[in-house]
Design a protein around this motif. Structure first.
Motif, short mmCIF file in Angstrom:
data_model
loop_
_atom_site.label_atom_id
_atom_site.label_comp_id
_atom_site.label_asym_id
_atom_site.label_seq_id
_atom_site.Cartn_x
_atom_site.Cartn_y
_atom_site.Cartn_z
N SER A 154 0.84 -1.21 0.00
CA SER A 154 0.00 0.00 0.00
C SER A 154 0.87 1.26 0.00
O SER A 154 0.53 2.26 -0.62
CB SER A 154 -0.93 0.00 1.22
N ALA A 155 2.01 1.17 0.68
CA ALA A 155 2.93 2.33 0.73
C ALA A 155 3.49 2.67 -0.64
O ALA A 155 3.75 3.83 -0.94
CB ALA A 155 4.07 2.05 1.71
N THR A 156 3.67 1.66 -1.53
CA THR A 156 4.18 1.95 -2.88
C THR A 156 3.19 2.81 -3.66
O THR A 156 3.58 3.68 -4.43
CB THR A 156 4.49 0.67 -3.70
N GLU A 202 8.46 12.04 1.50
CA GLU A 202 8.25 11.35 2.79
C GLU A 202 7.13 12.00 3.58
O GLU A 202 6.27 11.32 4.15
CB GLU A 202 9.54 11.37 3.62
N GLU A 203 7.14 13.33 3.63
CA GLU A 203 6.11 14.06 4.39
C GLU A 203 4.71 13.80 3.84
O GLU A 203 3.76 13.58 4.59
CB GLU A 203 6.41 15.56 4.38
N TYR A 265 4.42 4.19 9.67
CA TYR A 265 5.38 5.23 9.28
C TYR A 265 6.15 4.79 8.04
O TYR A 265 6.31 3.60 7.79
CB TYR A 265 6.36 5.52 10.44
N PHE A 266 6.62 5.77 7.27
CA PHE A 266 7.30 5.48 6.00
C PHE A 266 8.62 6.26 5.94
O PHE A 266 8.67 7.44 6.29
CB PHE A 266 6.38 5.92 4.85
N ARG A 280 15.43 4.55 -8.68
CA ARG A 280 14.94 3.51 -7.77
C ARG A 280 14.94 4.02 -6.33
O ARG A 280 15.95 4.55 -5.86
CB ARG A 280 15.82 2.26 -7.86
N ILE A 281 13.80 3.85 -5.68
CA ILE A 281 13.69 4.19 -4.25
C ILE A 281 13.56 2.90 -3.45
O ILE A 281 12.79 2.01 -3.80
CB ILE A 281 12.46 5.11 -4.00
N GLU A 282 14.35 2.78 -2.39
CA GLU A 282 14.22 1.69 -1.42
C GLU A 282 13.65 2.34 -0.15
O GLU A 282 14.13 3.39 0.28
CB GLU A 282 15.57 1.07 -1.11
N ALA A 283 12.62 1.73 0.43
CA ALA A 283 11.99 2.34 1.61
C ALA A 283 11.52 1.27 2.59
O ALA A 283 11.44 0.09 2.25
CB ALA A 283 10.82 3.21 1.17
N LEU A 284 11.23 1.71 3.82
CA LEU A 284 10.79 0.82 4.88
C LEU A 284 9.54 1.38 5.54
O LEU A 284 9.32 2.59 5.55
CB LEU A 284 11.89 0.67 5.94
#
Length: 449
Positions: A154-156, A202-203, A265-266, A280-284
């Protein structure tokens, strides 16, 4: 013009190559005919959007090599059933894990994959007992793994929405990867994102998360979906009926959180280019992000312990250590210069005059290239106008340095040519400008020559 015949011939050749490749390998590293020999009429219905357990009937069992009527304890293989709550790897989202069981046995599902003809394969190992074709089984998806994967998936969608707002409508998805631990999102953009752009994205994503928006997915025809303006995602194939998410208005067959608030949180960990015009974005998110922060905190604590200070004072401690290193380095260089001078002794009696130019060529023990340059400057002050050539052996390697003053150059001296001419005697090479040159060599025995 387009050479359509040539294209058709090349495409045919490529298809032949692909067919041959499929015959030699597949997901499990076994012969692909394991799956190809399954009855084409066998299909699997996915019923796992709103449930994680289901009862169903086993229609196909395979080992890594062949179709079988039964799987027994310890055997690796694939199970196909009529209906499954297990999501198969698709559209960048990794497949579910979990357990298939009944009173006769249990099978650990390590991955779920899509097979030709609308089949879903549950790949894993029998952990106890035995299953036979035709038996009824209970399929249980690992709820924790699914929940974490949903959060990242869902975050993507929130990420793509934010990227389009911050960078512009030219941003399109160019690939993705989502599992329980992290998310990766590839997108079209012409330059590296600035720290400010990353912060804004991010915000925006975190604002959507904190707003606890319900995630509603509607099922409609592909034509109806297109009328809503829904975006098709890269690399996905769509049937007659499609699922459309409301919060980012995209066609998506993946599994989602019921509410954005559950993502918690992202955080973007990295942003980099992977191809021309593709970033390319890598995220958690959620648990993966907390684990990351825990690792960072442990590293910070370890760094502080090593520097004999507290994490809050670590920056000032590093700055004072760097100042100390700078001072010590300066003192070290002075001592090395003094030692080199002492080692060299008084060599002015070795000066020769050649063609009206004073030349000093001598050797000194254990001096590096930087030390030779410093020595050359000091000797030049004593010599006045002329040429100086110094050689030193350090750790079995030879350092050569030549310097020529302005007046010496006017009379034909050239430090670069001189070094080039003598470097071969020590098994090396080098050169440089008319006023200063240096070289390295591997043969200390040639220094005297």
């Amino acid at each position: 013009t387009v050479d359509e015949d040539g294209f058709a011939a090349a495409m045919k050749e490529q298809k032949e190559k692909a067919r041959k490749a499929r015959k030699t390998t597949n997901y499990m590293g076994a012969d692909v005919t394991v799956y190809q020999s399954i009855d084409p009429s066998v299909t699997t219905e996915f019923i796992g959007y709103d449930r994680l357990t289901a009862d169903s009937r086993v229609t196909v069992l395979t080992t890594e090599e062949e179709l079988v009527q039964a799987l027994t304890d310890g055997q690796k293989g694939t199970i196909i059933v009529e209906q499954t709550p297990f999501y198969g790897t698709m559209g960048g989202q990794q497949g579910d894990t979990g357990v298939i069981s009944n009173e006769n046995g249990a099978f650990k599902v390590e991955d779920t994959i899509h097979l030709q003809g609308g089949k879903v394969g549950h790949v894993g190992v029998m952990t106890k007992g035995m299953f036979q074709v035709g038996e009824n089984v209970t399929l249980s998806v690992c709820a924790h793994n699914r929940a974490l994967t949903c959060k990242n998936h869902s975050a993507t969608h929130l990420l793509q929405k934010a990227l389009r707002k911050v960078l512009g409508d030219h941003v399109e998805q160019a690939g993705s990867y989502v599992d329980a631990g992290r998310l990766r999102f590839d997108f079209t953009h012409f330059s590296a994102m600035t720290p400010d752009e990353i912060k804004k994205v991010e915000e925006l994503v975190n604002q959507e998360i904190q707003a606890s928006l319900p995630v509603v997915t509607q099922v409609m025809t592909l034509e109806e979906a297109k009328k809503t303006g829904a975006m098709a995602l890269f690399g996905e194939k769509y049937g007659d009926k499609v699922r459309v998410g409301d919060f980012s208005t995209e066609l998506c067959g993946g599994t989602h959180v019921p509410n954005t608030g559950t993502i918690a949180y992202f955080k973007i960990i990295s942003e980099a280019g992977i191809a021309a015009g593709v970033r390319r974005i890598e995220a958690l998110t959620s648990e993966g992000l907390m684990k990351h922060y825990q690792e960072v905190e442990e590293e910070l604590q370890e760094a502080a312990r090593t520097a004999k200070t507290t994490p809050s004072a670590l920056t000032s401690k590093i700055q004072s250590l760097l100042e100390e290193i700078k001072t010590l380095h300066s003192e070290n260089e002075k001592l090395k210069s003094k030692l080199a001078n002492d080692s060299l002794g008084d060599v002015m009696d070795q000066v020769k005059e050649i063609g009206g130019v004073k030349v000093l060529a001598t050797k000194v023990a254990d001096v590096d290239m930087n030390g030779l340059r410093n020595l050359g400057d000091q000797l030049k002050d004593k010599l006045g106008e002329g040429v100086i050539v110094l050689a030193s052996v350090m750790d079995g390697k030879v350092n050569l340095m030549a310097t020529a003053t302005e007046e010496a150059q006017k009379k034909g001296a050239h430090a670069g040519n001189l070094i080039k001419a003598v470097a071969g005697l020590v098994g090396g090479g080098g050169g440089g400008r008319p006023n200063m040159a240096q070289a390295g060599g591997k043969n200390p025995a040639g220094v005297d020559a």
